[in-house]
Design a protein around this motif. Structure first.
Motif, PDB file in Angstrom:
ATOM      1  N   ASP A  61      36.645  26.669  37.952  1.00  0.00           N
ATOM      2  CA  ASP A  61      36.987  25.460  37.201  1.00  0.00           C
ATOM      3  C   ASP A  61      38.478  25.157  37.220  1.00  0.00           C
ATOM      4  OD1 ASP A  61      34.330  25.139  36.617  1.00  0.00           O
ATOM      5  OD2 ASP A  61      34.442  26.091  34.637  1.00  0.00           O
ATOM      6  N   TYR A  62      39.323  26.189  37.165  1.00  0.00           N
ATOM      7  CA  TYR A  62      40.759  25.910  37.097  1.00  0.00           C
ATOM      8  C   TYR A  62      41.269  25.252  38.380  1.00  0.00           C
ATOM      9  CZ  TYR A  62      41.891  30.055  39.936  1.00  0.00           C
ATOM     10  OH  TYR A  62      42.002  30.977  40.954  1.00  0.00           O
ATOM     11  N   VAL A  63      40.635  25.555  39.523  1.00  0.00           N
ATOM     12  CA  VAL A  63      41.018  24.901  40.765  1.00  0.00           C
ATOM     13  C   VAL A  63      40.568  23.440  40.753  1.00  0.00           C
ATOM     14  CG1 VAL A  63      40.708  24.897  43.271  1.00  0.00           C
ATOM     15  CG2 VAL A  63      40.980  27.068  42.051  1.00  0.00           C
ATOM     16  N   ALA A  64      39.351  23.190  40.252  1.00  0.00           N
ATOM     17  CA  ALA A  64      38.871  21.809  40.144  1.00  0.00           C
ATOM     18  C   ALA A  64      39.749  20.998  39.203  1.00  0.00           C
ATOM     19  CB  ALA A  64      37.419  21.802  39.657  1.00  0.00           C
ATOM     20  N   ALA A  65      40.200  21.627  38.111  1.00  0.00           N
ATOM     21  CA  ALA A  65      41.085  20.917  37.176  1.00  0.00           C
ATOM     22  C   ALA A  65      42.422  20.588  37.824  1.00  0.00           C
ATOM     23  CB  ALA A  65      41.298  21.777  35.931  1.00  0.00           C
ATOM     24  N   ALA A  66      42.946  21.516  38.611  1.00  0.00           N
ATOM     25  CA  ALA A  66      44.217  21.252  39.301  1.00  0.00           C
ATOM     26  C   ALA A  66      44.071  20.130  40.321  1.00  0.00           C
ATOM     27  CB  ALA A  66      44.702  22.537  39.987  1.00  0.00           C
ATOM     28  N   GLN A  67      42.911  20.061  40.980  1.00  0.00           N
ATOM     29  CA  GLN A  67      42.676  18.971  41.925  1.00  0.00           C
ATOM     30  C   GLN A  67      42.578  17.630  41.209  1.00  0.00           C
ATOM     31  OE1 GLN A  67      39.112  20.435  43.766  1.00  0.00           O
ATOM     32  NE2 GLN A  67      40.217  21.603  45.358  1.00  0.00           N
ATOM     33  N   LEU A  68      41.971  17.616  40.024  1.00  0.00           N
ATOM     34  CA  LEU A  68      41.804  16.373  39.273  1.00  0.00           C
ATOM     35  C   LEU A  68      43.131  15.789  38.806  1.00  0.00           C
ATOM     36  CD1 LEU A  68      38.617  17.116  37.112  1.00  0.00           C
ATOM     37  CD2 LEU A  68      38.830  15.490  39.010  1.00  0.00           C
ATOM     38  N   GLY A 120      45.836  15.970  40.394  1.00  0.00           N
ATOM     39  CA  GLY A 120      46.632  15.558  41.547  1.00  0.00           C
ATOM     40  C   GLY A 120      47.506  16.618  42.177  1.00  0.00           C
ATOM     41  N   ARG A 121      47.257  17.869  41.907  1.00  0.00           N
ATOM     42  CA  ARG A 121      48.037  18.930  42.550  1.00  0.00           C
ATOM     43  C   ARG A 121      47.779  18.939  44.058  1.00  0.00           C
ATOM     44  NH1 ARG A 121      52.082  21.562  39.602  1.00  0.00           N
ATOM     45  NH2 ARG A 121      51.385  21.880  37.455  1.00  0.00           N
ATOM     46  N   SER A 122      48.832  19.203  44.815  1.00  0.00           N
ATOM     47  CA  SER A 122      48.666  19.295  46.261  1.00  0.00           C
ATOM     48  C   SER A 122      47.976  20.602  46.623  1.00  0.00           C
ATOM     49  CB  SER A 122      50.031  19.235  46.955  1.00  0.00           C
ATOM     50  OG  SER A 122      50.815  20.363  46.617  1.00  0.00           O
ATOM     51  N   ARG A 123      47.459  20.666  47.848  1.00  0.00           N
ATOM     52  CA  ARG A 123      46.770  21.886  48.274  1.00  0.00           C
ATOM     53  C   ARG A 123      47.715  23.078  48.293  1.00  0.00           C
ATOM     54  NH1 ARG A 123      43.047  19.846  53.408  1.00  0.00           N
ATOM     55  NH2 ARG A 123      41.544  18.632  52.180  1.00  0.00           N
ATOM     56  N   ALA A 124      48.948  22.853  48.746  1.00  0.00           N
ATOM     57  CA  ALA A 124      49.919  23.950  48.778  1.00  0.00           C
ATOM     58  C   ALA A 124      50.219  24.459  47.378  1.00  0.00           C
ATOM     59  CB  ALA A 124      51.203  23.486  49.462  1.00  0.00           C
ATOM     60  N   ALA A 125      50.359  23.539  46.419  1.00  0.00           N
ATOM     61  CA  ALA A 125      50.634  23.947  45.034  1.00  0.00           C
ATOM     62  C   ALA A 125      49.458  24.708  44.444  1.00  0.00           C
ATOM     63  CB  ALA A 125      50.966  22.725  44.191  1.00  0.00           C
TER      64      ALA A 125
END
Length: 304
Positions: free
Chosen positions: A195-202, A204-209
């Motif tokens: 979930d924390y990765v999905a939240a970071a994607q939502l 707008g975090r970049s893939r590298a971040a």
């Protein structure tokens, strides 16, 4: 009550270390080895590789006895009149330097490849894993020998001894990056669906971040365990190469070089030239392995 509160606030790693006598002894032994390597110029009674400071008359002085020049040798002297204790400290310094450098370079190669392969998948994942699978079919020592031989063949003859330490670090690192890449890839494939990765994607975090700031910190425990065990393996690999005569030159000795030199005098009665460097190598490798085994258990949530 304060004592109970303090104990409860301890981390699992601290509690594990406090209850493991083996881990405590191994940690102390490892710290002593590292301090000996770091403080070698101050702890050694002589610089064993400065010809001006050697006493040829003291060659083959047994342990604990005085040489003809008046100096006392705690662990004896070798065929060149070098103090074995001082040689061990300088050799330990070189072995630790090679081990740490090889582990650091392996990390720099294997961790980014594992992160990218596990997160992006596709053709890049297949390419990295197929290269890793091919390399795993060959023994680590054979891969290191091959890389070392190729690199030495490319270098001009006049620079081979000067570049030997860099070549051997590169050879060990290129033969050991696979462990990091495979472990990190497997962990990333699990973490990227949380979930924390999905939240970071939502947000707008970049893939590298996402890889560096969110996923990578959760992979530090297994990477640390692998790095600790790989440190011991790197030292043993370097010592084996030096013992075979294809590692560090005599002007930049390691424990493996000292063992190779001492082996030639074992059957003529000068046993101390081989025994003490071999015991130091055994102590260093064993302490690192025991610390690595303890870290593996202490950082395993299933065992807590």
């Amino acid at each position: 009550m304060k004592t109970l509160s303090w104990r409860r606030s301890d981390s699992p790693v601290k509690r594990s270390w406090a209850h493991s006598r083996t881990a405590q002894l191994a940690t102390v032994a490892l710290l002593l080895c590292l301090l000996g390597a770091l403080l070698a110029p101050w702890l050694a009674s002589q610089n064993p590789y400065d010809p001006a400071g050697l006493e040829l008359l003291d060659a083959f002085t047994p342990p604990g006895q005085e040489g003809m020049a008046g100096g006392r040798y705690l662990l004896g002297a070798d065929d060149q009149g070098r103090d074995v204790w001082s040689s061990i400290l300088y050799g330990l310094r070189m072995s630790v330097l090679v081990g740490l450098s090889a582990v650091a370079l392996s990390l720099l190669i294997g961790v980014p490849l594992g992160l990218a392969a596990g997160y992006f998948g596709g053709w890049f994942d297949n390419l990295v894993m197929r290269i890793a699978d091919v390399q795993l079919t060959f023994p680590v020592l054979l891969v290191a020998l091959l890389i070392f031989g190729v690199a030495r063949g490319i270098l001009p003859a006049g620079y081979r001894d000067d570049m030997a330490i860099y070549v051997i670090v590169l050879a060990i690192a290129l033969s050991d990056w696979v462990q990091y890449a495979r472990t990190v890839r497997g962990a990333v494939m699990v973490e990227k669906h949380k979930d924390y990765v999905a939240a970071a994607q939502l947000i707008g975090r970049s893939r590298a971040a996402i890889l560096v700031r969110h996923i990578l910190p959760n992979l530090l425990a297994p990477v640390l365990v692998i790095a600790t065990i790989s440190f011991a393996l790197a030292i043993v690999t370097e010592s084996t190469l030096s013992y075979l005569g294809v590692g560090l030159p005599p002007t930049e000795p390691s424990l493996g070089t000292l063992i190779r030199i001492g082996q030639g005098f074992l059957f003529s009665g000068e046993w101390w030239i081989l025994l003490f460097p071999a015991l130091m190598l055994l102590l260093l490798a064993l302490s690192v392995n025991l610390v690595g085994d303890w870290l593996r258990d202490a950082l395993n949530p299933k065992l807590q």
